[in-house]
Write a protein that holds these residues in place. Structure first.
Motif, PDB file in Angstrom:
ATOM      1  N   GLN A  27      77.595  55.277 -16.299  1.00 38.42           N
ATOM      2  CA  GLN A  27      77.120  54.281 -15.339  1.00 38.42           C
ATOM      3  C   GLN A  27      78.206  53.265 -15.009  1.00 38.42           C
ATOM      4  N   VAL A 154      70.426  50.460 -16.283  1.00 42.10           N
ATOM      5  CA  VAL A 154      70.140  49.032 -16.175  1.00 42.10           C
ATOM      6  C   VAL A 154      71.328  48.224 -16.693  1.00 42.10           C
ATOM      7  N   ALA A 155      71.825  48.614 -17.872  1.00 44.26           N
ATOM      8  CA  ALA A 155      72.911  47.857 -18.493  1.00 44.26           C
ATOM      9  C   ALA A 155      74.271  48.215 -17.906  1.00 44.26           C
ATOM     10  N   SER A 158      75.646  46.473 -14.589  1.00 44.17           N
ATOM     11  CA  SER A 158      75.892  45.055 -14.841  1.00 44.17           C
ATOM     12  C   SER A 158      77.144  44.869 -15.681  1.00 44.17           C
ATOM     13  N   LEU A 260      74.635  44.226 -10.592  1.00 43.41           N
ATOM     14  CA  LEU A 260      73.247  43.810 -10.783  1.00 43.41           C
ATOM     15  C   LEU A 260      72.311  44.547  -9.821  1.00 43.41           C
ATOM     16  N   SER A 263      71.648  47.959 -11.014  1.00 38.68           N
ATOM     17  CA  SER A 263      70.753  47.922 -12.166  1.00 38.68           C
ATOM     18  C   SER A 263      69.287  47.966 -11.737  1.00 38.68           C
ATOM     19  N   ALA A 266      68.293  51.525 -11.612  1.00 35.21           N
ATOM     20  CA  ALA A 266      68.144  52.050 -12.955  1.00 35.21           C
ATOM     21  C   ALA A 266      66.889  51.505 -13.631  1.00 35.21           C
TER      22      ALA A 266
END
Length: 414
Positions: A27, A154-155, A158, A260, A263, A266
């Protein structure tokens, strides 16, 4: 009797750990590699589209023969080798940057090499899971692995956006190189018995490729799933070709803010993975396949409407709902594909599906790059998301439309 939790399954947890480490790094590089081209090398829309095409062209180049080779070899060995190769290729990017020798041709070579390794990894991975956990736990296994992918999503963006902003994009790519080596170590520790396929049953490369093609083409559900996914992936390639340019040059966002936003997609995927079991029980294992697209694809119309200020949230909402729909769809249809296909055909079935559905990605990347040069990034996004709405059509024309649940494997053949 309810099978034991996969969280107590040692070999699955090693696969789970390998996937966790690899997905987090992936990612990061999915954000960083295009930003290397756009920010460090000032790539144009068409050059960025070529990079997207190079990342996925391997599915067209070796997708079909790779399935035959996967059926002929031990799959864990393929997974480990692919991880090591991908780690080495990515490590070359920051090294070249530090030596002031980084160029777009090198990025294209790295992207193409990554794609070749990923072809083998993905086909072997989807063919390995049924023998590792058993076919009665495929939905659970795929859902748990989708949670990993979505949580990393998600992580990862970012973290990746922050790394790009603080350390520059080439250095951020190094994180992914390390992650692939970590993934290989987890896979190396799996001790499940895996038989080497009997070479006596081999019938020649072309003939075995033909068997895989015929199996998918004559299967009344698989062929419609392939048509739908191919349409969706073509439009995804178009979007990928221009979305970084749209966000940096049209919307005016910094890399951290872009991370962001990605994310959000995700987080939608994480939501989809968490609810897929419940939703499939409520609406049916067949109905969820087409309903997931029909209910979420229209939200992508918000993406080209986004802009500076509060309109940036439209991009986030569109991508969040897209993430929900993609995971609901993928977990359901991949579990069905794995469950319905005989063990000796898994590699070729997965290779044929990958050839068809991933082979459209580079074509979409090229189309998006050309359209971006001609009409601009925002207009290309509009064309892409409108075309994406057509992905549900093959499913609505298939037997899935009148079914609540998928049939048992021995009930579906043609």
């Amino acid at each position: 009797m309810k099978p034991p939790s996969l969280f107590r399954h040692r070999n699955f947890m090693l696969l789970f750990g390998a996937d966790t480490v690899s997905q987090l790094g992936t990612q990061i590089s999915m954000l960083a590699l295009p930003l290397v081209a756009v920010l460090a090398l000032e790539a144009s829309e068409f050059e960025t589209g070529l990079l997207v095409a190079a990342e996925t062209a391997a599915f067209l180049l070796v997708g079909l023969p790779a399935g035959v080779w996967v059926d002929r070899m031990r799959r864990r060995r393929i997974l480990i080798t692919a991880d090591v190769v991908r780690g080495a290729l990515l490590a070359s990017v920051p090294i070249a940057w530090w030596l002031d020798a980084l160029s777009l041709p090198q990025l294209y070579v790295v992207a193409l090499g990554m794609g070749l390794a990923t072809v083998f990894f993905d086909i072997a991975y989807q063919s390995y899971l049924p023998s590792l956990v058993g076919r009665d736990q495929l939905m659970d296994g795929n859902a748990k692995l989708e949670i990993v992918r979505s949580a990393a999503g998600v992580a990862g963006p970012s973290v990746g956006g922050g790394l790009v902003q603080v350390l520059t994009a080439p250095v951020a790519v190094l994180a992914d190189a390390v992650s692939f080596l970590g993934s290989a170590l987890f896979l190396w520790r799996i001790d499940a018995t895996e038989q080497t396929p009997d070479p006596a049953g081999r019938q020649g490369l072309l003939k075995e490729i033909g068997e895989g093609l015929r199996y998918v083409a004559t299967h009344r559900i698989l062929r419609m799933i392939s048509a739908s996914t191919a349409t969706a992936n073509f439009t995804s390639g178009m979007i990928a070709a221009v979305e970084m340019i749209f966000l940096t040059r049209v919307v005016g966002l910094a890399p951290g803010a872009i991370g962001l936003l990605f994310s959000a997609a995700a987080l939608g995927g994480l939501t989809g993975a968490a609810i897929v079991g419940t939703v499939s029980r409520l609406v049916g294992t067949a109905r969820i396949i087409w309903l997931s697209i029909l209910a979420t694809a229209p939200f992508m119309l918000l993406v080209p409407l986004s802009g500076p200020g509060w309109k940036t949230s439209l991009f986030a909402v569109g991508m969040f709902m897209h993430g929900v729909g993609v995971v609901l769809y993928n977990v359901s249809q991949v579990s069905f594909r794995q469950g319905v296909t005989p063990e000796h055909m898994l590699g070729r079935m997965n290779a044929t599906m990958r050839f068809v559905v991933w082979g459209t990605l580079p074509l979409g990347g090229l189309a998006g790059g050309v359209l971006g040069e001609l009409f601009g990034a925002r207009a290309t996004l509009w064309i892409s998301v409108v075309l994406a709405l057509l992905a549900v059509v093959p499913l609505l024309l298939s037997p899935l439309r009148t079914m609540r649940d998928l049939p048992a494997p021995d009930e579906v053949s043609a």
